[in-house]
Design an enzyme around this catalytic site. Sequence first.
Site, PDB file in Angstrom:
ATOM      1  N   PRO A   1       0.824  -1.211   0.000  1.00 18.36           N
ATOM      2  CA  PRO A   1       0.000   0.000   0.000  1.00 18.36           C
ATOM      3  C   PRO A   1       0.859   1.261   0.000  1.00 18.36           C
ATOM      4  CG  PRO A   1      -0.644  -1.529   1.757  1.00 18.36           C
ATOM      5  CD  PRO A   1       0.643  -2.023   1.204  1.00 18.36           C
TER       6      PRO A   1
ATOM      7  N   GLY B   1       6.301   2.775   3.187  1.00 18.15           N
ATOM      8  CA  GLY B   1       7.722   2.974   3.458  1.00 18.15           C
ATOM      9  C   GLY B   1       8.632   2.549   2.324  1.00 18.15           C
TER      10      GLY B   1
ATOM     11  N   GLU C   1       8.447   3.396  -9.427  1.00 20.65           N
ATOM     12  CA  GLU C   1       7.216   3.632 -10.197  1.00 20.65           C
ATOM     13  C   GLU C   1       7.541   4.220 -11.569  1.00 20.65           C
ATOM     14  OE1 GLU C   1       4.504   2.599  -9.016  1.00 20.65           O
ATOM     15  OE2 GLU C   1       4.412   2.816  -6.851  1.00 20.65           O
TER      16      GLU C   1
END
Length: 585
Positions: free
Chosen positions: A380, A384, A509
């Site tokens: 999620p 961290g 990402e």
Amino acid sequence: MDRVNKKQSSSIKKFKTKDFVKFVTKMNPKKRVFMIGMFFTLLTSGAALIVPQLTKNLVDGSRLTQMNMSLLFTLILAFVAQLGFGALGSYLLRFSGEHTVKSLREQLWDHLLTLPVKYYDDHKSGETSSRLVNDTTVINELMTSHFPNFISGGIQLIGSMIILFIMDWKMAGLMFLAVPVIGLIMVPIGRMMSKIGRQLQTATAAFNADASEKLSEIRLIKSSNGEQYEKQSGRNLIMNVFKLGIKDAKIEAVLQPIMMTAMIGLFVVVLGYGAVRVQDGSLTSGQFVAFLLYLFNIMMPVGSFATFFSQLQKAMGATERVVQLMNMPSEAIDKGMTKDVSGETIMFNNVSFQYEEDRPILKNVSFEAKENTVVAFVGPSGGGKSTIFSLLERFYHPSNGEIKIGNTNINDVQLHSWRSQIGFVSQDSAVFAGTIRENLQYGLDRNLSDDELWNGLSLAYAASFVKDFPEQLDTEIGERGVKLSGGQKQRIAIARAFLRDPQILMLDEATASLDSQSEEQVQRALNQLMEGRTTLVIAHRLSTIVDADNIYFVEKGMITGSGTHQELIATHALYRDYVKEQIVS
């Protein structure tokens, strides 16, 4: 915030003139140039002090029908010397001041580049740039303009006072009656100007910080119809600067007329008293004229002294903030060993980290990334994952535990050496305003040839679109690369990573914000870039991580599962849900 402001206020009160002088002398001023400038200034002041004496002799020694030509020639020569020496002395003093401020800006800029990321987390970039530009400009104005005038004016004032006492102690003593009056005016007003000057600089820095931040996000403002809100917010900050500026202007507006009135009053008193002395024969006409000229030598500097002390207070406030910034601890860039990390395993051993007390971000995180493997982190948002990358880049240091490369703690590796072996590609790959060429070789130790640059672009599947630009490698891409699409920026960032030839590759990402066509091209480039390197990946998209050698599921600052894609599907319920969401979407 209140505690910070009180602490800063306390330190400001302790910052005195001697601290300012001590700080300036550390900035490697051109001492020889300064001393030569002072010598010429002394000659200028000497010429200015001789002129009244020559005038006295000219007036007393000339008659209505005959002018003493030798004295007149000497007087003209004194004026020429005053002009020439004055220009040369002023230039050299200004040169010394400009060089001192240049050294200050260079040291401050160098220091800003070595400050840790945490400093920039806590301070707006606009506020910091205000220290670099606005505060040093205040110091520059004092050093290059007001200080030279103060030096020359001070020499003239002291010399004139000494000569006046020698000429006629009674008239000179009359002038000293104005000193306590001027002191009573200057001391309280100086304190007020010091306080308001510091407030004005702080308000200006706040406005600069807010304006820099908002203008950098102008697209968000426009897309959110935020113009009206930002218009009012900006006007409030501008009004604050305006009010403080008006307060400062009021004090200066009162100070200058008071000083001028005191000087003119003194002039009138001396003029009247001198006229009486000339009439009773105790003072010659030439002495009286010389006395008035010396009086002007005193009055003119005194008028500028008020401005100098006002600027000095502002410069001290600016310097105090610059000193605070210079005292911020730097990263130890050159400390440690140089180490080739190829073939080494990255290990996190019970690493914990928190940005603020009582708000842990990572809790006892342990994992390893072996050479030439792909390790993925999923989970999620806010768990961290990005913090792990920040710790690997050594933007921050763990609160507990250690990070090792092979058998070496990464903190023992020289920071420059460590970062030079890491390639980082993020979701919003940062690029600078400038050309494609400049962005591709940014941070490298040498300039690359065109063939090397095109090879890097080819490996990143970026050569085709760069060749379509008329200027190709020399194409200007605009601030933060606004002239490129998201996919094009990503491929430029990947090409830059290729050209760095890193041993460790970190992908955060890297394809998350791209359309399907761009994602396919970028993913092909990434797959090629990952070959032969230790790769760590943060990704939401399933296609990025299914082939990873090891996947770590990170939630609430802890690793709650690890294994291959198939192993985690079999053993980790949240990972199964995560995969289902990816398939559905």
